[in-house]
Design a protein around this motif. Structure first.
Motif, short mmCIF file in Angstrom:
data_model
loop_
_atom_site.label_atom_id
_atom_site.label_comp_id
_atom_site.label_asym_id
_atom_site.label_seq_id
_atom_site.Cartn_x
_atom_site.Cartn_y
_atom_site.Cartn_z
N ARG A 85 0.84 -1.25 0.05
CA ARG A 85 -0.03 -0.04 -0.05
C ARG A 85 0.77 1.20 -0.23
NH1 ARG A 85 -2.11 -4.07 2.83
NH2 ARG A 85 -4.20 -4.60 2.21
N LYS A 86 0.44 2.17 -0.79
CA LYS A 86 1.30 3.52 -0.94
C LYS A 86 1.12 4.39 0.31
CE LYS A 86 1.81 7.16 -4.09
NZ LYS A 86 1.38 7.78 -5.57
N LEU A 87 2.13 4.67 0.70
CA LEU A 87 1.81 5.82 1.98
C LEU A 87 1.93 7.29 1.46
CD1 LEU A 87 4.12 4.13 4.49
CD2 LEU A 87 1.83 3.91 4.34
N LEU A 88 1.09 8.11 1.99
CA LEU A 88 1.19 9.25 1.43
C LEU A 88 1.87 10.36 2.21
CD1 LEU A 88 -2.70 9.34 0.55
CD2 LEU A 88 -0.95 8.75 -0.72
N LEU A 89 3.07 10.99 1.78
CA LEU A 89 3.85 11.72 2.66
C LEU A 89 4.39 12.75 1.65
CD1 LEU A 89 6.15 8.74 3.96
CD2 LEU A 89 5.05 10.61 5.46
N HIS A 90 4.87 13.78 2.39
CA HIS A 90 5.54 15.18 1.63
C HIS A 90 6.67 14.65 1.17
CE1 HIS A 90 2.36 18.05 3.12
NE2 HIS A 90 2.62 17.42 4.17
N ARG A 91 7.31 15.39 0.03
CA ARG A 91 8.45 14.91 -0.84
C ARG A 91 9.49 15.02 0.02
NH1 ARG A 91 9.64 11.67 -4.17
NH2 ARG A 91 7.71 12.12 -5.17
N ARG A 92 9.49 16.28 0.91
CA ARG A 92 10.70 16.22 1.71
C ARG A 92 10.98 15.11 2.78
NH1 ARG A 92 10.30 21.66 3.71
NH2 ARG A 92 11.22 22.35 1.81
N GLN A 93 9.76 14.59 3.15
CA GLN A 93 10.00 13.43 4.28
C GLN A 93 10.24 12.29 3.52
OE1 GLN A 93 5.74 13.91 5.65
NE2 GLN A 93 6.31 14.65 7.42
N ILE A 94 9.74 11.98 2.33
CA ILE A 94 10.03 10.82 1.67
C ILE A 94 11.73 10.83 1.32
CG2 ILE A 94 9.89 9.73 -0.73
CD1 ILE A 94 7.09 10.87 -0.87
N ASN A 95 12.32 11.91 0.82
CA ASN A 95 13.66 12.09 0.60
C ASN A 95 14.35 11.72 2.02
OD1 ASN A 95 13.30 12.70 -1.91
ND2 ASN A 95 13.43 14.86 -1.62
N LYS A 96 13.93 12.14 3.02
CA LYS A 96 14.68 12.13 4.56
C LYS A 96 14.72 10.73 4.95
CE LYS A 96 14.70 13.80 9.09
NZ LYS A 96 13.99 14.78 10.07
N LEU A 97 13.54 10.06 4.84
CA LEU A 97 13.21 8.63 5.09
C LEU A 97 14.13 7.70 4.21
CD1 LEU A 97 9.57 8.46 5.68
CD2 LEU A 97 11.26 8.52 7.59
N ALA A 98 13.92 8.09 2.78
CA ALA A 98 14.69 7.17 2.21
C ALA A 98 16.27 7.20 2.31
CB ALA A 98 14.43 7.36 0.73
N GLY A 99 16.67 8.38 2.41
CA GLY A 99 18.15 8.58 2.65
C GLY A 99 18.56 7.88 3.96
N ALA A 100 17.83 8.03 5.08
CA ALA A 100 18.22 7.42 6.40
C ALA A 100 18.15 5.97 6.23
CB ALA A 100 17.26 7.69 7.44
N VAL A 101 17.14 5.21 5.43
CA VAL A 101 17.32 3.86 5.13
C VAL A 101 18.55 3.33 4.34
CG1 VAL A 101 16.09 2.02 3.96
CG2 VAL A 101 14.78 3.53 5.22
N GLU A 102 18.63 4.15 3.40
CA GLU A 102 19.88 3.87 2.32
C GLU A 102 21.39 4.01 2.92
OE1 GLU A 102 19.53 5.64 -1.21
OE2 GLU A 102 17.41 4.93 -1.50
N ARG A 103 21.45 5.24 3.77
CA ARG A 103 22.87 5.61 4.16
C ARG A 103 22.91 5.05 5.74
NH1 ARG A 103 21.45 10.33 2.08
NH2 ARG A 103 20.64 11.23 4.02
N GLU A 104 21.91 5.02 6.44
CA GLU A 104 22.45 4.70 7.77
C GLU A 104 21.88 3.28 8.22
OE1 GLU A 104 20.61 7.86 10.22
OE2 GLU A 104 21.19 9.40 8.61
N GLY A 105 21.41 2.60 7.43
CA GLY A 105 20.87 1.34 7.59
C GLY A 105 19.82 1.15 8.54
N MET A 106 18.91 2.10 8.76
CA MET A 106 17.86 2.11 9.47
C MET A 106 16.62 1.43 8.75
SD MET A 106 18.27 5.60 11.42
CE MET A 106 17.56 5.36 12.89
N THR A 107 15.68 1.10 9.40
CA THR A 107 14.40 0.45 8.95
C THR A 107 13.09 1.35 9.32
OG1 THR A 107 15.43 -1.54 9.75
CG2 THR A 107 13.14 -1.68 9.02
N LEU A 108 12.26 1.18 8.55
CA LEU A 108 10.98 1.96 8.62
C LEU A 108 9.97 1.10 9.17
CD1 LEU A 108 10.66 4.08 5.60
CD2 LEU A 108 10.95 5.02 7.88
#
Length: 157
Positions: A85-108
């Motif tokens: 299911r698609k989650l509805l977030l602002h573009r800035r939030q999406i970029n922040k979350l995707a960056g944290a998952v890729e760079r810092e090895g975090m999980t959503l």
């Protein structure tokens, strides 16, 4: 300064194991793109997010492995229970979350699924880091000590 009024939320599903298995960081509120039968099923409280997680695909954040049971009166218009299911977030939030998952090895991780005061289905997402086994043991010891301390204090009166 006046106190902020308490928001009315109707919690549908709660991920109780998340705080035990993960160190919770920043939390976000996201909307969910749902079909009609999914909303009706959620209103009946038929959802689980215990083994769910969020993933970034193609510049969007998707909720994966969340189970929303089929609506009994849905007939042929029913949905697949475990579809992404698609989650509805602002573009800035999406970029922040995707960056944290890729760079810092975090999980959503989804913490809870609820209806807000306007009746819209929302999900509380957290950026989390997985706990190691010794961290889990430490948390268990701390929890049992707090429980025992409460018993002792009640016994003393």
């Amino acid at each position: 300064m006046a106190a902020k009024p308490e928001r009315k939320l109707r919690v549908v599903a709660d991920n109780r194991k998340a705080r035990f298995n993960y160190q919770i960081g920043e939390t976000f509120e996201a909307g969910i793109a749902l079909t009609g039968t999914e909303v009706k099923s959620l209103r009946l409280g038929r959802a689980t997010i215990a083994e769910a997680y969020a993933d970034s695909r193609g510049g969007e954040i998707w909720l994966v492995n969340a189970n929303i049971a089929e609506y009994l009166q849905g007939g042929r218009f029913n949905h697949a229970p475990k579809r992404p299911r698609k989650l509805l977030l602002h573009r800035r939030q999406i970029n922040k979350l995707a960056g944290a998952v890729e760079r810092e090895g975090m999980t959503l991780i989804p913490l809870k699924l609820y209806f807000n005061e306007k009746g819209r289905a929302k999900i509380e997402l957290a950026l989390a880091r997985g706990k190691k086994l010794h961290d889990k043991r430490e948390a268990e010891k701390k929890r049992s000590w707090e429980r025992e301390r409460g018993r002792l204090l009640r016994a003393k009166g």
